[in-house]
Design an enzyme around this catalytic site. Structure first.
Site, PDB file in Angstrom:
ATOM      1  N   SER A  98      45.276  44.042  46.343  1.00  0.00           N
ATOM      2  CA  SER A  98      44.752  42.730  46.714  1.00  0.00           C
ATOM      3  C   SER A  98      45.234  41.554  45.854  1.00  0.00           C
ATOM      4  O   SER A  98      44.843  40.413  46.122  1.00  0.00           O
ATOM      5  CB  SER A  98      43.221  42.774  46.671  1.00  0.00           C
ATOM      6  OG  SER A  98      42.783  42.923  45.334  1.00  0.00           O
TER       7      SER A  98
ATOM      8  N   THR B 140      49.969  51.022  50.584  1.00  0.00           N
ATOM      9  CA  THR B 140      48.530  51.055  50.916  1.00  0.00           C
ATOM     10  C   THR B 140      48.199  50.137  52.090  1.00  0.00           C
ATOM     11  O   THR B 140      47.516  50.548  53.033  1.00  0.00           O
ATOM     12  CB  THR B 140      47.687  50.671  49.678  1.00  0.00           C
ATOM     13  OG1 THR B 140      47.710  51.772  48.775  1.00  0.00           O
ATOM     14  CG2 THR B 140      46.246  50.346  50.044  1.00  0.00           C
TER      15      THR B 140
ATOM     16  N   ASP C 193      42.692  34.953  54.871  1.00  0.00           N
ATOM     17  CA  ASP C 193      43.254  33.744  55.480  1.00  0.00           C
ATOM     18  C   ASP C 193      44.696  33.507  55.023  1.00  0.00           C
ATOM     19  O   ASP C 193      45.398  32.663  55.574  1.00  0.00           O
ATOM     20  CB  ASP C 193      42.387  32.503  55.177  1.00  0.00           C
ATOM     21  CG  ASP C 193      42.219  32.189  53.694  1.00  0.00           C
ATOM     22  OD1 ASP C 193      42.704  32.975  52.846  1.00  0.00           O
ATOM     23  OD2 ASP C 193      41.596  31.163  53.376  1.00  0.00           O
ATOM     24  N   GLU C 194      45.149  34.277  54.007  1.00  0.00           N
ATOM     25  CA  GLU C 194      46.511  34.064  53.498  1.00  0.00           C
ATOM     26  C   GLU C 194      47.575  34.447  54.529  1.00  0.00           C
ATOM     27  O   GLU C 194      48.732  34.056  54.399  1.00  0.00           O
ATOM     28  CB  GLU C 194      46.721  34.843  52.189  1.00  0.00           C
ATOM     29  CG  GLU C 194      45.733  34.418  51.124  1.00  0.00           C
ATOM     30  CD  GLU C 194      46.099  34.870  49.719  1.00  0.00           C
ATOM     31  OE1 GLU C 194      47.281  35.086  49.445  1.00  0.00           O
ATOM     32  OE2 GLU C 194      45.171  34.993  48.905  1.00  0.00           O
TER      33      GLU C 194
ATOM     34  N   TYR D 100      51.989  40.210  49.282  1.00  0.00           N
ATOM     35  CA  TYR D 100      50.610  40.591  49.611  1.00  0.00           C
ATOM     36  C   TYR D 100      50.236  40.124  51.016  1.00  0.00           C
ATOM     37  O   TYR D 100      49.805  40.913  51.858  1.00  0.00           O
ATOM     38  CB  TYR D 100      49.629  39.985  48.586  1.00  0.00           C
ATOM     39  CG  TYR D 100      48.188  39.988  49.063  1.00  0.00           C
ATOM     40  CD1 TYR D 100      47.488  41.177  49.214  1.00  0.00           C
ATOM     41  CD2 TYR D 100      47.522  38.790  49.386  1.00  0.00           C
ATOM     42  CE1 TYR D 100      46.162  41.188  49.672  1.00  0.00           C
ATOM     43  CE2 TYR D 100      46.213  38.794  49.839  1.00  0.00           C
ATOM     44  CZ  TYR D 100      45.533  39.994  49.975  1.00  0.00           C
ATOM     45  OH  TYR D 100      44.239  39.999  50.439  1.00  0.00           O
TER      46      TYR D 100
ATOM     47  N   LYS E 109      49.352  42.233  54.483  1.00  0.00           N
ATOM     48  CA  LYS E 109      48.084  42.126  55.216  1.00  0.00           C
ATOM     49  C   LYS E 109      48.337  41.683  56.657  1.00  0.00           C
ATOM     50  O   LYS E 109      47.703  42.184  57.590  1.00  0.00           O
ATOM     51  CB  LYS E 109      47.134  41.136  54.521  1.00  0.00           C
ATOM     52  CG  LYS E 109      46.587  41.591  53.192  1.00  0.00           C
ATOM     53  CD  LYS E 109      45.700  42.828  53.266  1.00  0.00           C
ATOM     54  CE  LYS E 109      44.364  42.583  53.931  1.00  0.00           C
ATOM     55  NZ  LYS E 109      43.478  43.785  53.819  1.00  0.00           N
TER      56      LYS E 109
ATOM     57  N   ASN F 194      37.199  34.867  47.898  1.00  0.00           N
ATOM     58  CA  ASN F 194      35.854  35.259  47.477  1.00  0.00           C
ATOM     59  C   ASN F 194      35.700  35.090  45.969  1.00  0.00           C
ATOM     60  O   ASN F 194      36.682  35.196  45.226  1.00  0.00           O
ATOM     61  CB  ASN F 194      35.615  36.739  47.784  1.00  0.00           C
ATOM     62  CG  ASN F 194      35.305  37.002  49.243  1.00  0.00           C
ATOM     63  OD1 ASN F 194      34.456  37.823  49.563  1.00  0.00           O
ATOM     64  ND2 ASN F 194      35.991  36.327  50.168  1.00  0.00           N
TER      65      ASN F 194
ATOM     66  N   ARG G  13      41.848  25.930  47.653  1.00  0.00           N
ATOM     67  CA  ARG G  13      41.319  27.146  48.262  1.00  0.00           C
ATOM     68  C   ARG G  13      39.909  26.852  48.764  1.00  0.00           C
ATOM     69  O   ARG G  13      39.224  25.967  48.251  1.00  0.00           O
ATOM     70  CB  ARG G  13      41.273  28.307  47.241  1.00  0.00           C
ATOM     71  CG  ARG G  13      42.642  28.647  46.624  1.00  0.00           C
ATOM     72  CD  ARG G  13      43.582  29.259  47.658  1.00  0.00           C
ATOM     73  NE  ARG G  13      44.881  29.628  47.142  1.00  0.00           N
ATOM     74  CZ  ARG G  13      46.003  28.897  47.303  1.00  0.00           C
ATOM     75  NH1 ARG G  13      45.958  27.715  47.916  1.00  0.00           N
ATOM     76  NH2 ARG G  13      47.159  29.327  46.854  1.00  0.00           N
TER      77      ARG G  13
ATOM     78  N   ARG H 103      53.214  29.749  40.449  1.00  0.00           N
ATOM     79  CA  ARG H 103      53.516  31.030  41.100  1.00  0.00           C
ATOM     80  C   ARG H 103      54.655  30.831  42.105  1.00  0.00           C
ATOM     81  O   ARG H 103      54.644  29.850  42.867  1.00  0.00           O
ATOM     82  CB  ARG H 103      52.254  31.487  41.829  1.00  0.00           C
ATOM     83  CG  ARG H 103      52.436  32.655  42.751  1.00  0.00           C
ATOM     84  CD  ARG H 103      51.174  32.893  43.589  1.00  0.00           C
ATOM     85  NE  ARG H 103      50.139  33.568  42.861  1.00  0.00           N
ATOM     86  CZ  ARG H 103      48.856  33.615  43.257  1.00  0.00           C
ATOM     87  NH1 ARG H 103      48.472  32.996  44.355  1.00  0.00           N
ATOM     88  NH2 ARG H 103      47.961  34.268  42.558  1.00  0.00           N
TER      89      ARG H 103
END
Ligand code: NAD
Length: 364
Positions: free
Chosen positions: A84, A99, A134-135, A166, A170, A196, A230, A304
């Site tokens: 994650s 995964t 939401d990414e 990531y 997803k 979150n 965010r 990043r």
């Protein structure tokens, strides 16, 4: 109702399980590999319940998944197991592909074989609920660059445009899940939610990292200018939403879940500093004197790679169709969170187990 929950030892999964055991009569089977991010301690308050069972299983292991399905006979799946952390996906995408994509595929196939063998009423009531982010939508216009930015929100119809390994993994898993309904009729539901925060968040993520670094007098790293936006959602609000979706949601639907709390990263870090100034002044380290604010520890570092500028969710559908809305504002949720970390520093030290020292990850 018996729910098979993958990733239940992680941050959100453990909040979902605590919510279900404490506030409903449903049963839970927690399927978790226990990676660095999974900690059974997160479930201590409910693990003696007769309605809770744990299986240490990798979702990439089809034979073990089949055994779990046969043994526990679940009525629905809530699939949260994943790698994650965006920064880790930049350093090592392979685990994310394995995964998040192969694991989701393996779980879908095991679930489909099990679901096909159910009697008609159970087959119809069955749900495969996939928990996503939401990414997958990429980023939205930012107010610094676009006057009408605030009018743009992610809806369930927004096209996918993931930016990081990531979010791409997803997005891929979301597509697989929807394809399994369209092709095989497996009754699936997808939820995409915003960032979150709250108790039991692994200290690699922004909010716990900032709290713990501040208490130790270490620099508080802010990526770039810190103006990335965010939409923050308190994890217990998310847990309530997920249970509502799996029990009341309609198969084939997608629900976006957000907190109506758009904040820049810098605002988040500054808010934490202000709370710590109030709740934990004069921390026992030399970097600050008694009169100083934790804000002095804020340090801007290289951004990043591929960093998305803004995420924000339109959570109107889940509110109108299922009657869910968040109970916490950012102000109330962040205060609860800071207090929890102040009271649970032992947990933070134990889960970091020596392999991770809050060092910078995800630079190329
Ligand atoms: P987390 O990293 O805290 O927990 C992930 C859990 O999955 C851990 O318990 C880990 O042991 C387990 N796991 C990992 N690989 C596994 C495997 N191969 N087999 C079985 N178990 C495995 O993650 P989280 O923050 O709780 O996120 C849960 C889900 O919600 C993820 O699917 C994530 O993409 C999604 N999500 C998270 C956020 C957020 O802000 N944290 C936002 C939106 C969506």
């Amino acid at each position: 109702m018996k729910l098979l929950i993958t990733g239940g030892a992680g941050f959100i999964g453990s909040a979902v399980i605590r919510h279900i055991i404490n506030h409903t009569s449903s049963q839970v089977v927690n399927v978790d590999k226990l990676t660095y991010a999974g900690n059974l301690e997160n479930l201590r308050e409910i693990d003696s319940s007769e309605r809770y069972a744990f299986e240490q299983v990798d979702i990439c292991n089809r034979a073990e998944l089949e055994r779990v399905f046969t043994q526990h006979q679940p009525d629905a799946i809530m699939h949260l197991a994943a790698e994650s952390h965006v920064d880790r996906s930049i350093d090592g995408p392979a685990a994310f592909i394995e995964t998040n994509i192969v694991g989701t595929y393996t779980l879908l196939e095991a679930a489909r074989a099990y679901w096909q063998g159910l009697n008609a009423p159970r087959k119809q009531a069955f749900r495969f609920h996939h928990i996503s982010t939401d990414e997958v939508y990429g980023d939205l216009p930012h107010p610094a660059e676009s006057a009408d930015a605030q009018q743009h929100l992610f809806t369930e119809d927004t096209a996918y445009a993931p930016s990081s390994p990531y979010s791409a993994s997803k997005a891929s898993s979301d597509h697989l899940v929807r394809a399994w309904m369209r092709t095989y009729d497996l009754p699936v539901i997808v939820t995409n939610c915003s960032n979150n925060y709250g108790p039991y968040h692994f200290p690699e993520k922004l909010i716990p990292l900032v709290i713990l670094n501040a208490l130790e007098g270490k620099p508080l790293p802010v990526y770039g200018k810190g103006d990335q936006i965010r939409d923050w959602l308190y994890v217990e609000d998310h847990a309530r939403a997920l249970y509502k979706v799996v029990t009341e949601g309609k198969a084939g639907e997608t629900y976006n879940i957000g907190g109506h709390n758009e904040k820049t990263n810098l605002e988040v870090v500054q808010t934490i500093c202000t709370l710590l100034d109030e709740l934990a002044p004069k921390a026992s380290h030399s970097a600050l004197d008694a009169e100083s604010s934790y804000k002095q520890l804020i340090t801007h570092v290289t951004d990043r790679p591929g960093h998305d500028r803004r995420y924000a969710i339109d959570a109107g559908k889940i509110q109108q169709e299922l009657g869910w809305q968040p109970l916490e504002t950012f102000e109330s949720g962040i205060r609860k969170t800071v207090l929890w970390y102040l009271e649970n520093q032992e947990w933070c030290h134990r889960v970091q187990d020596g392999s991770y020292q809050r060092e910078r990850l995800g630079q190329i």
